[in-house]
Design an enzyme around this catalytic site. Structure first.
Site, short mmCIF file in Angstrom:
data_model
loop_
_atom_site.label_atom_id
_atom_site.label_comp_id
_atom_site.label_asym_id
_atom_site.label_seq_id
_atom_site.Cartn_x
_atom_site.Cartn_y
_atom_site.Cartn_z
N ASP A 21 0.85 -1.11 0.00
CA ASP A 21 0.06 -0.01 0.07
C ASP A 21 0.93 1.17 -0.09
O ASP A 21 1.93 1.43 0.56
CB ASP A 21 -0.79 -0.10 1.20
CG ASP A 21 -1.97 1.07 1.08
OD1 ASP A 21 -2.31 1.24 -0.01
OD2 ASP A 21 -2.66 1.27 2.08
N HIS A 38 2.23 3.41 -9.17
CA HIS A 38 2.05 2.09 -9.24
C HIS A 38 3.05 1.34 -10.14
O HIS A 38 3.53 0.04 -9.83
CB HIS A 38 0.79 1.66 -10.05
CG HIS A 38 -0.47 2.17 -9.54
ND1 HIS A 38 -0.56 1.77 -8.09
CD2 HIS A 38 -1.82 2.99 -9.54
CE1 HIS A 38 -1.85 2.53 -7.61
NE2 HIS A 38 -2.40 3.15 -8.45
N LEU A 132 10.38 -21.09 -4.55
CA LEU A 132 9.69 -19.85 -3.86
C LEU A 132 8.31 -19.93 -4.62
O LEU A 132 8.15 -19.92 -5.77
CB LEU A 132 10.41 -18.44 -4.20
CG LEU A 132 9.73 -17.44 -3.74
CD1 LEU A 132 9.69 -17.46 -2.25
CD2 LEU A 132 10.41 -15.90 -4.30
C1 IPE Z 1 -5.46 -2.66 -0.32
O1 IPE Z 1 -5.07 -1.33 -0.38
C2 IPE Z 1 -5.34 -3.47 -1.42
C3 IPE Z 1 -4.09 -3.82 -2.12
C4 IPE Z 1 -2.91 -3.28 -1.49
C5 IPE Z 1 -4.18 -4.11 -3.41
P1 IPE Z 1 -6.29 -0.18 -0.41
O2 IPE Z 1 -5.43 1.05 -0.53
O3 IPE Z 1 -7.14 -0.58 -1.67
O4 IPE Z 1 -7.02 -0.22 0.82
P2 IPE Z 1 -7.88 0.81 1.68
O5 IPE Z 1 -8.89 1.38 0.60
O6 IPE Z 1 -6.78 1.82 2.08
O7 IPE Z 1 -8.52 0.01 2.84
C1 IPE Z 2 -1.65 0.53 -3.44
O1 IPE Z 2 -1.37 1.59 -3.53
C2 IPE Z 2 -1.72 -0.29 -4.66
C3 IPE Z 2 -3.21 -0.82 -4.72
C4 IPE Z 2 -4.16 -0.84 -4.12
C5 IPE Z 2 -3.42 -1.62 -5.93
P1 IPE Z 2 -2.58 2.78 -3.30
O2 IPE Z 2 -2.99 2.91 -4.97
O3 IPE Z 2 -3.65 2.18 -2.60
O4 IPE Z 2 -1.80 3.88 -2.83
P2 IPE Z 2 -2.33 4.93 -1.53
O5 IPE Z 2 -2.93 4.01 -0.60
O6 IPE Z 2 -3.61 5.76 -2.35
O7 IPE Z 2 -1.23 5.72 -1.41
MG MG Z 3 -4.35 2.39 -0.79
#
Ligand code: IPE
Ligand code: IPE
Ligand code: MG
Length: 247
Positions: A21, A38, A132
């Site tokens: 995240d 990303h 792995l």
């Molecule tokens: C969780 O992260 C999903 C992934 C890392 C793929 P999100 O960014 O979607 O979660 P919330 O919305 O903060 O709970």
């Molecule tokens: C995690 O980063 C990637 C996915 C959820 C796919 P985010 O896109 O949630 O990044 P933040 O949380 O908005 O910083």
């Molecule tokens: Mg996120």
């Protein structure tokens, strides 16, 4: 996969699961579009896989796209799907030759045929590998996974293939997408958020939760080592009275 592991589990983590995240915030801090974060997140995933191999962690599971992530704007959803494709296209042969077994968990019924084909190709190509185990949670939600398992189990009971009295946590776990994986020893979440966001709800029953103040694109081997060091300091009691108290 046993629902509740036994206290004799080795202190070394066998299975590390990561909620990757913070890509969006990482990009915003650089005044760049979220898609840039990303893309850098894929580099961090490469570092995580490498670190798992170097640190002797045989199972690595990463949360790549949740069932709730479809709520994001279509452009961002498309960028995330495209990145999965890029990752598989670019890395599959290398992962395969390094002995990595790739699995994908999550719902498959609403995926585009080309994505489905790519997932199946990656799994088929690496099915014999054992060095792995890399599992990508994609279109994954823990509640949806448990519901799918419950439906399938109910179908087996109704069809006479399973006796109701034989249903146990271990039998139920055999219906989950993770049926071939041990339970995660650690669930790491980067970016400072303190929640599971529907990740491995059943499987994390006795996982140690480690929250890192690192945004995912900055994740590296040192961050993985910090998380593992934190894990080794924990006393996993599984409802008992703990290692030190009982000895
Ligand atoms: C969780 O992260 C999903 C992934 C890392 C793929 P999100 O960014 O979607 O979660 P919330 O919305 O903060 O709970
Ligand atoms: C995690 O980063 C990637 C996915 C959820 C796919 P985010 O896109 O949630 O990044 P933040 O949380 O908005 O910083
Ligand atoms: Mg996120």
């Amino acid at each position: 996969m046993a629902a509740v592991p036994t206290p004799e589990a080795a202190p070394r983590p066998r299975h590390v699961a990561i909620i990757m995240d913070g890509n969006g915030r990482w990009a915003r801090a650089r005044s760049r579009p979220r898609s840039f974060g990303h893309r850098e997140g894929v580099e961090a995933l490469r570092r995580a896989v490498e670190a798992a191999g170097e640190l002797g962690v045989p199972y690595l599971t990463v949360f790549g796209f949740s069932t709730e992530n479809w709520r994001r704007p279509p452009d961002e959803v498309n960028a995330l799907l495209e990145l999965l494709r890029l990752y598989v296209d670019r890395d599959l042969e290398r992962l395969a030759s390094e002995g990595v077994r790739v699995r994908v968990i999550g719902a498959r019924d609403n995926l585009n045929p080309d994505i489905l084909e790519m997932i199946e190709r990656a799994e088929r190509r690496t099915a014999q590998n054992t060095a792995l185990n890399l599992t990508i949670a994609f279109n994954y939600g823990g509640q949806q996974e448990i519901t799918r398992a419950a439906k399938k189990l109910a179908g087996d009971v109704a069809g006479g293939r399973l006796k109701l009295e034989d249903v146990s946590p271990d039998v139920f776990a055999g219906y989950l997408d993770t049926r071939d994986l041990p339970a995660p020893d650690i669930v790491i979440r980067t970016s400072g958020e303190l929640r599971l966001s529907n990740f491995l709800l059943w499987q994390a029953a006795y996982s140690e939760l480690v929250f890192l103040d690192v945004l995912w694109p900055d994740f590296d081997r040192a961050a993985m080592e910090r998380a593992i060091a934190e894990f080794t300091r924990r006393d996993r009691r599984y409802g008992g009275i703990g290692g030190e108290a009982s000895s």
